[in-house]
Design a protein around this motif. Structure first.
Motif, short mmCIF file in Angstrom:
data_model
loop_
_atom_site.label_atom_id
_atom_site.label_comp_id
_atom_site.label_asym_id
_atom_site.label_seq_id
_atom_site.Cartn_x
_atom_site.Cartn_y
_atom_site.Cartn_z
N ASP A 94 0.81 -1.22 0.00
CA ASP A 94 0.00 0.00 0.00
C ASP A 94 0.84 1.28 0.00
N PRO A 95 1.71 1.46 -1.00
CA PRO A 95 2.54 2.68 -1.02
C PRO A 95 1.69 3.92 -1.31
N SER A 96 2.08 5.05 -0.72
CA SER A 96 1.36 6.30 -0.99
C SER A 96 1.82 6.85 -2.34
N LEU A 97 1.01 7.79 -2.87
CA LEU A 97 1.36 8.40 -4.16
C LEU A 97 2.71 9.09 -4.08
N SER A 98 2.95 9.80 -2.96
CA SER A 98 4.23 10.52 -2.83
C SER A 98 5.40 9.53 -2.79
N GLN A 99 5.20 8.38 -2.15
CA GLN A 99 6.27 7.37 -2.13
C GLN A 99 6.54 6.85 -3.54
N ILE A 100 5.46 6.58 -4.29
CA ILE A 100 5.63 6.07 -5.66
C ILE A 100 6.39 7.08 -6.52
N LEU A 101 5.99 8.37 -6.41
CA LEU A 101 6.64 9.41 -7.22
C LEU A 101 8.11 9.57 -6.84
N MET A 102 8.39 9.52 -5.54
CA MET A 102 9.77 9.65 -5.08
C MET A 102 10.62 8.48 -5.57
N GLU A 103 10.04 7.28 -5.53
CA GLU A 103 10.76 6.10 -6.01
C GLU A 103 11.04 6.19 -7.51
N MET A 104 10.06 6.71 -8.26
CA MET A 104 10.27 6.88 -9.71
C MET A 104 11.44 7.81 -9.96
N LEU A 105 11.48 8.91 -9.20
CA LEU A 105 12.56 9.88 -9.36
C LEU A 105 13.92 9.25 -9.03
N HIS A 167 16.00 -1.62 -1.23
CA HIS A 167 14.77 -0.93 -0.78
C HIS A 167 13.55 -1.68 -1.29
N ASP A 168 12.46 -1.65 -0.51
CA ASP A 168 11.20 -2.28 -0.93
C ASP A 168 10.42 -1.30 -1.82
N PHE A 169 10.63 -1.39 -3.12
CA PHE A 169 9.96 -0.47 -4.05
C PHE A 169 8.52 -0.89 -4.29
N SER A 170 7.71 0.07 -4.72
CA SER A 170 6.34 -0.22 -5.15
C SER A 170 6.40 -0.88 -6.52
N ILE A 171 5.44 -1.74 -6.80
CA ILE A 171 5.38 -2.39 -8.12
C ILE A 171 5.19 -1.34 -9.22
N HIS A 172 4.50 -0.23 -8.88
CA HIS A 172 4.26 0.84 -9.86
C HIS A 172 5.58 1.45 -10.35
N ALA A 173 6.48 1.75 -9.41
CA ALA A 173 7.77 2.36 -9.78
C ALA A 173 8.62 1.37 -10.57
N LEU A 174 8.54 0.08 -10.21
CA LEU A 174 9.35 -0.93 -10.90
C LEU A 174 8.86 -1.15 -12.34
N ILE A 175 7.55 -1.04 -12.57
CA ILE A 175 7.02 -1.20 -13.93
C ILE A 175 7.24 0.09 -14.74
N PHE A 176 7.22 1.22 -14.02
CA PHE A 176 7.40 2.51 -14.70
C PHE A 176 8.76 2.60 -15.40
#
Ligand SMILES: [Zn+2]
Ligand SMILES: [Zn+2]
Length: 245
Positions: A94-105, A167-176
């Motif tokens: 359940d990552p937050s949107l801000s966590q996902i965006l930070m991970e993408m960056l 780090h435990d990344f979100s699946i969203h950032a890993l697919i992005f």
């Protein structure tokens, strides 16, 4: 999505990986070709960067090499998936949107560093033979994006392994990251300056990579210039069109 990835079998994850990379490569290549070869020229927007002709059989060679790369990237999804199965890496719950965006960056920056290191290695005497197939395209096309020797594909395809262990990344950032990387990669090989008057960083990245193909040495970075600036490998194109380092 997280549960599906964790619960599917090895064969299923490789199948999903293959469909993902085949579809992405064909879609990005086709859309890029349509825009830079048909739509933008018809609208009199932008111009080709290198006006020389393609080499004989270039498209066929690029597609053949890319087919192997797509297979390696697609089936290779089993390696990051294997990290999850072995418990050496985990996915964020359940990552937050801000966590996902930070991970993408963070992954965008890491992708620059990882690409630069591997690209520099591929330009050494020891590994150059594995990079020459990519440089067979002096004037590039959107289909050059995945035109790699299998060894180069394995090296570049390892981009997510180290971050996932740390780090435990979100699946969203890993697919992005593979989607973002392929988008920038097809743009960087389009051999087209969408807006010659613009200093927009993505356009600058496209010009830098075409220059790398034209000159072979220098401009080893992916999209951003910071690694070439840090390591003193940036090429600069002067207003008189001559090139300096
Ligand atoms: Zn190169
Ligand atoms: Zn290239």
């Amino acid at each position: 999505m997280r549960e599906f990835v964790l619960n599917c079998s090895a064969l299923e994850i490789m199948g999903v990986g293959l469909v993902f990379f085949i579809a992405s490569y064909l879609l990005f290549g086709a859309v890029n070709t349509l825009f830079t070869r048909k739509i933008l020229p018809a609208m009199q927007m932008g111009k080709p960067l290198d006006l020389r002709s393609l080499s004989a059989g270039q498209y066929r060679r690029e597609i053949q090499l890319s087919a192997v790369t797509v297979f390696i990237f697609g089936a290779g999804v089993i390696f990051p998936w294997g990290l999850l199965q072995l418990g050496w890496a985990s996915l964020a719950v359940d990552p937050s949107l801000s966590q996902i965006l930070m991970e993408m960056l963070v992954l965008i920056i890491w992708n620059e560093v990882h690409f630069y290191i591997n690209h520099r290695l591929l330009h050494t005497k020891l590994l150059q033979r594995f990079h020459l197939p990519h440089h067979g395209s002096i004037v590039t096309t959107p289909w050059t994006a995945y035109s790699f020797h299998p060894v180069e594909a394995l090296m570049l395809g390892s981009v997510l392994m180290l971050p996932m262990v740390l780090h435990d990344f979100s699946i969203h950032a890993l697919i992005f990251i593979p989607l973002f990387s392929l988008l920038i990669n097809t743009l960087g090989h389009a051999n087209y300056d969408i807006n010659p008057a613009s200093r927009f960083f993505i356009y600058q990245g496209m010009r830098r990579h075409q220059l790398h193909h034209a000159l072979f040495n220098g401009n080893y970075g992916f999209m951003l210039p910071f690694m070439d600036k840090l390591c003193g490998t940036a090429l600069q194109k002067n207003s008189d069109e001559s090139v300096t380092r």
